[in-house]
Design a protein around this motif. Structure first.
Motif, PDB file in Angstrom:
ATOM      1  N   PHE A  23       0.773  -1.088   0.150  1.00  0.00           N
ATOM      2  CA  PHE A  23       0.068   0.002   0.080  1.00  0.00           C
ATOM      3  C   PHE A  23       0.859   1.218  -0.014  1.00  0.00           C
ATOM      4  O   PHE A  23       0.428   2.261  -0.472  1.00  0.00           O
ATOM      5  CB  PHE A  23      -0.839   0.048   1.075  1.00  0.00           C
ATOM      6  CG  PHE A  23      -1.952  -1.153   1.068  1.00  0.00           C
ATOM      7  CD1 PHE A  23      -2.452  -1.415  -0.051  1.00  0.00           C
ATOM      8  CD2 PHE A  23      -2.282  -2.140   2.183  1.00  0.00           C
ATOM      9  CE1 PHE A  23      -3.408  -2.277  -0.092  1.00  0.00           C
ATOM     10  CE2 PHE A  23      -3.253  -2.995   2.105  1.00  0.00           C
ATOM     11  CZ  PHE A  23      -3.785  -3.316   1.092  1.00  0.00           C
ATOM     12  N   ILE A  24       2.054   1.320   0.586  1.00  0.00           N
ATOM     13  CA  ILE A  24       2.938   2.307   0.356  1.00  0.00           C
ATOM     14  C   ILE A  24       3.375   2.543  -0.999  1.00  0.00           C
ATOM     15  O   ILE A  24       3.417   3.978  -1.502  1.00  0.00           O
ATOM     16  CB  ILE A  24       4.250   1.999   1.363  1.00  0.00           C
ATOM     17  CG1 ILE A  24       3.842   2.466   2.864  1.00  0.00           C
ATOM     18  CG2 ILE A  24       5.321   3.165   0.830  1.00  0.00           C
ATOM     19  CD1 ILE A  24       3.792   3.750   3.238  1.00  0.00           C
ATOM     20  N   ALA A  25       3.785   1.403  -1.644  1.00  0.00           N
ATOM     21  CA  ALA A  25       4.082   1.582  -2.942  1.00  0.00           C
ATOM     22  C   ALA A  25       2.870   1.990  -3.972  1.00  0.00           C
ATOM     23  O   ALA A  25       2.969   2.843  -4.582  1.00  0.00           O
ATOM     24  CB  ALA A  25       4.554   0.318  -3.580  1.00  0.00           C
ATOM     25  N   LEU A  26       1.841   1.599  -3.760  1.00  0.00           N
ATOM     26  CA  LEU A  26       0.549   2.100  -4.336  1.00  0.00           C
ATOM     27  C   LEU A  26       0.324   3.573  -4.101  1.00  0.00           C
ATOM     28  O   LEU A  26       0.025   4.451  -5.197  1.00  0.00           O
ATOM     29  CB  LEU A  26      -0.794   1.351  -3.774  1.00  0.00           C
ATOM     30  CG  LEU A  26      -0.936  -0.026  -4.709  1.00  0.00           C
ATOM     31  CD1 LEU A  26      -2.242  -0.778  -3.920  1.00  0.00           C
ATOM     32  CD2 LEU A  26      -1.260  -0.160  -6.075  1.00  0.00           C
ATOM     33  N   ASP A  27       0.603   4.157  -3.026  1.00  0.00           N
ATOM     34  CA  ASP A  27       0.473   5.447  -2.595  1.00  0.00           C
ATOM     35  C   ASP A  27       1.289   6.484  -3.608  1.00  0.00           C
ATOM     36  O   ASP A  27       0.958   7.190  -3.925  1.00  0.00           O
ATOM     37  CB  ASP A  27       0.654   5.923  -1.045  1.00  0.00           C
ATOM     38  CG  ASP A  27      -0.449   5.915  -0.529  1.00  0.00           C
ATOM     39  OD1 ASP A  27      -1.442   6.108  -1.031  1.00  0.00           O
ATOM     40  OD2 ASP A  27      -0.421   6.177   0.886  1.00  0.00           O
ATOM     41  N   HIS A  28       2.770   6.086  -3.647  1.00  0.00           N
ATOM     42  CA  HIS A  28       3.630   6.367  -4.741  1.00  0.00           C
ATOM     43  C   HIS A  28       3.191   6.760  -6.007  1.00  0.00           C
ATOM     44  O   HIS A  28       3.153   7.673  -6.623  1.00  0.00           O
ATOM     45  CB  HIS A  28       5.139   5.714  -4.596  1.00  0.00           C
ATOM     46  CG  HIS A  28       5.819   5.971  -3.166  1.00  0.00           C
ATOM     47  ND1 HIS A  28       6.261   7.171  -2.778  1.00  0.00           N
ATOM     48  CD2 HIS A  28       5.989   4.945  -2.297  1.00  0.00           C
ATOM     49  CE1 HIS A  28       6.991   7.118  -1.721  1.00  0.00           C
ATOM     50  NE2 HIS A  28       6.821   5.833  -1.292  1.00  0.00           N
ATOM     51  N   PHE A  29       2.791   5.655  -6.525  1.00  0.00           N
ATOM     52  CA  PHE A  29       2.154   5.555  -7.860  1.00  0.00           C
ATOM     53  C   PHE A  29       0.980   6.517  -8.023  1.00  0.00           C
ATOM     54  O   PHE A  29       0.846   7.029  -9.225  1.00  0.00           O
ATOM     55  CB  PHE A  29       2.039   4.141  -8.408  1.00  0.00           C
ATOM     56  CG  PHE A  29       3.074   3.139  -8.579  1.00  0.00           C
ATOM     57  CD1 PHE A  29       3.951   3.737  -9.438  1.00  0.00           C
ATOM     58  CD2 PHE A  29       3.386   2.111  -7.965  1.00  0.00           C
ATOM     59  CE1 PHE A  29       5.142   2.903  -9.844  1.00  0.00           C
ATOM     60  CE2 PHE A  29       4.376   1.233  -8.205  1.00  0.00           C
ATOM     61  CZ  PHE A  29       5.426   1.789  -9.080  1.00  0.00           C
ATOM     62  N   LEU A  30       0.172   6.234  -7.190  1.00  0.00           N
ATOM     63  CA  LEU A  30      -1.127   6.968  -7.470  1.00  0.00           C
ATOM     64  C   LEU A  30      -0.856   8.569  -7.169  1.00  0.00           C
ATOM     65  O   LEU A  30      -1.563   9.302  -8.178  1.00  0.00           O
ATOM     66  CB  LEU A  30      -2.310   6.910  -6.164  1.00  0.00           C
ATOM     67  CG  LEU A  30      -2.757   5.113  -6.446  1.00  0.00           C
ATOM     68  CD1 LEU A  30      -3.644   4.793  -5.300  1.00  0.00           C
ATOM     69  CD2 LEU A  30      -3.506   5.343  -7.809  1.00  0.00           C
TER      70      LEU A  30
ATOM     71  N   ILE B 231      -3.788   2.138 -12.949  1.00  0.00           N
ATOM     72  CA  ILE B 231      -4.504   1.698 -11.706  1.00  0.00           C
ATOM     73  C   ILE B 231      -3.726   0.003 -11.809  1.00  0.00           C
ATOM     74  O   ILE B 231      -3.174  -0.421 -10.684  1.00  0.00           O
ATOM     75  CB  ILE B 231      -5.843   1.660 -11.553  1.00  0.00           C
ATOM     76  CG1 ILE B 231      -6.140   3.150 -11.396  1.00  0.00           C
ATOM     77  CG2 ILE B 231      -6.244   1.101 -10.450  1.00  0.00           C
ATOM     78  CD1 ILE B 231      -5.546   4.025 -10.252  1.00  0.00           C
ATOM     79  N   ALA B 232      -4.014  -0.670 -12.877  1.00  0.00           N
ATOM     80  CA  ALA B 232      -3.660  -2.034 -12.919  1.00  0.00           C
ATOM     81  C   ALA B 232      -2.358  -2.330 -12.666  1.00  0.00           C
ATOM     82  O   ALA B 232      -1.754  -2.979 -11.954  1.00  0.00           O
ATOM     83  CB  ALA B 232      -4.358  -2.574 -14.115  1.00  0.00           C
ATOM     84  N   GLY B 233      -1.509  -1.440 -13.581  1.00  0.00           N
ATOM     85  CA  GLY B 233       0.029  -1.502 -13.366  1.00  0.00           C
ATOM     86  C   GLY B 233       0.659  -1.021 -12.242  1.00  0.00           C
ATOM     87  O   GLY B 233       1.379  -1.829 -11.646  1.00  0.00           O
ATOM     88  N   SER B 234      -0.212  -0.318 -11.421  1.00  0.00           N
ATOM     89  CA  SER B 234       0.457   0.177 -10.120  1.00  0.00           C
ATOM     90  C   SER B 234       0.219  -1.107  -9.209  1.00  0.00           C
ATOM     91  O   SER B 234       1.086  -1.316  -8.265  1.00  0.00           O
ATOM     92  CB  SER B 234      -0.631   1.251  -9.460  1.00  0.00           C
ATOM     93  OG  SER B 234      -0.305   2.712 -10.360  1.00  0.00           O
ATOM     94  N   TRP B 235      -1.003  -1.838  -9.337  1.00  0.00           N
ATOM     95  CA  TRP B 235      -1.296  -2.710  -8.263  1.00  0.00           C
ATOM     96  C   TRP B 235      -0.290  -3.890  -8.963  1.00  0.00           C
ATOM     97  O   TRP B 235       0.146  -4.538  -7.828  1.00  0.00           O
ATOM     98  CB  TRP B 235      -2.776  -3.341  -8.504  1.00  0.00           C
ATOM     99  CG  TRP B 235      -3.668  -2.722  -7.397  1.00  0.00           C
ATOM    100  CD1 TRP B 235      -4.282  -1.352  -8.041  1.00  0.00           C
ATOM    101  CD2 TRP B 235      -4.080  -2.926  -6.280  1.00  0.00           C
ATOM    102  NE1 TRP B 235      -5.226  -1.164  -6.958  1.00  0.00           N
ATOM    103  CE2 TRP B 235      -5.023  -2.098  -5.958  1.00  0.00           C
ATOM    104  CE3 TRP B 235      -3.475  -3.794  -5.493  1.00  0.00           C
ATOM    105  CZ2 TRP B 235      -5.345  -2.161  -4.708  1.00  0.00           C
ATOM    106  CZ3 TRP B 235      -4.063  -4.085  -4.154  1.00  0.00           C
ATOM    107  CH2 TRP B 235      -5.111  -3.003  -3.722  1.00  0.00           C
TER     108      TRP B 235
END
Length: 312
Positions: free
Chosen positions: A107-114, A145-149
């Motif tokens: 979820f930390i990595a997802l925050d960065h991408f978003l 979004i898909a790539g970030s996940w």
């Protein structure tokens, strides 16, 4: 390395933010309120965007996903901390620690991408407004979004699998309130060079690189805004990205400050306290920063609670 000190560990113990009994209840109340505020605030953002057709655009699509990720991020660490304080049991099982580590890194990595995706969205909207609908099409947003996940999941899985191969010493006390990767590696009796190399490499990839992309986007945004002849136009343009810039400053300012601080600071209780800023405070404040600084969000939230009665 002596193998006699190694053990098949079954659990870790959190030392938490304080070892003083009189502070435990204060921490429980404080973190409970921060958790409730963060989760309820993010849920309100999601519901407001979903109920207002005017907010069904790429900018608020990314904000919806960011709010959901913030809920998951808060739920990864705080409930376990609250349960430990309430039961006076500081332990977490070895599998539970690995699971918590995986989801936290995810979820930390997802925050960065978003946040990076939202910055690109603002860059296109302000610097290339005539091509905005063409560039920021639904297909691109879905791919982001898909790539970030996918990438974030691989990032978290890589770190977790590298930890599984380690053996741990008899000391199993984690100087933190959750299973922080750095703190867990310190307890290992196995050589952690590979783990540490990946940790710092991926911190650059998922932290510094997105931050550079953010700064690149906003340097062009500011340059474009300053060329707008109308003062009202400049003010309106700044207001559209001010909320996002506030979130970026809070998240990266606290996160990079902790991870690039001296090792002695990371290994101290002061470093643990500082990490609360990006693991708890930043996700908690995100919905409030965005709703209070954004007129469209204020209007959508107002419409959720204030319904005009039809004239009889």
């Amino acid at each position: 390395m002596e193998r006699g000190n190694q053990t098949s560990i079954s659990e870790f113990l959190f030392l938490g933010l304080s070892d003083r009994a009189e502070q435990q209840q204060l921490l429980f109340v404080l973190f409970l309120w921060m958790y409730l505020l963060g989760v309820l605030g993010s849920l309100l953002i999601v519901l407001a965007i979903g109920s207002d057709p005017h907010l069904h655009n790429p900018m608020y699509f990314f904000l919806t996903n960011l709010s959901l990720v913030d809920i998951f991020l808060l739920s990864t660490t705080i409930p376990k901390m609250l349960a430990n304080i309430q039961t006076q049991d500081k332990s977490i099982s070895y599998p539970g620690c690995l699971a918590q580590m995986f989801f936290f890194l995810l979820f930390i990595a997802l925050d960065h991408f978003l946040l990076t995706g939202m910055a690109y969205d603002r860059y296109v909207a302000i610097c290339h407004p005539l091509h905005y609908t063409t560039i920021m099409n639904p297909r691109l947003c879905a791919l982001v979004i898909a790539g970030s996940w996918i990438v974030s999941s691989l990032h978290a899985l890589t770190h977790t699998l590298l930890v599984v191969r380690l053996s741990f010493c008899s000391n199993h006390e984690i100087l933190h309130f959750f299973c922080d990767l750095y703190q867990v590696l310190k307890l290992s009796c196995t050589d952690t060079l590979i783990n540490e190399s990946f940790m710092y490499l991926l911190t650059v990839v998922f932290g510094v690189f997105p931050f550079i992309c953010l700064m690149f986007s906003y340097s062009h945004i500011v340059s474009t805004i300053l060329r707008i002849p109308s003062t009202r136009g400049r003010s309106k343009a700044f207001s559209t990205c001010g909320s996002h810039l506030s979130m970026v400053s809070l998240f990266y300012g606290t996160g990079l400050g902790v991870y690039f601080s001296p090792t002695s600071n990371q290994a101290s209780r002061q470093g643990t306290t500082a990490s609360v800023m990006y693991t708890v405070v930043a996700p908690m404040l995100n919905p409030f920063i965005y709703s209070l600084r954004n007129k469209d969000m204020k209007w959508a939230l107002r419409n959720m609670f204030i319904r005009k009665n039809p004239i009889s």
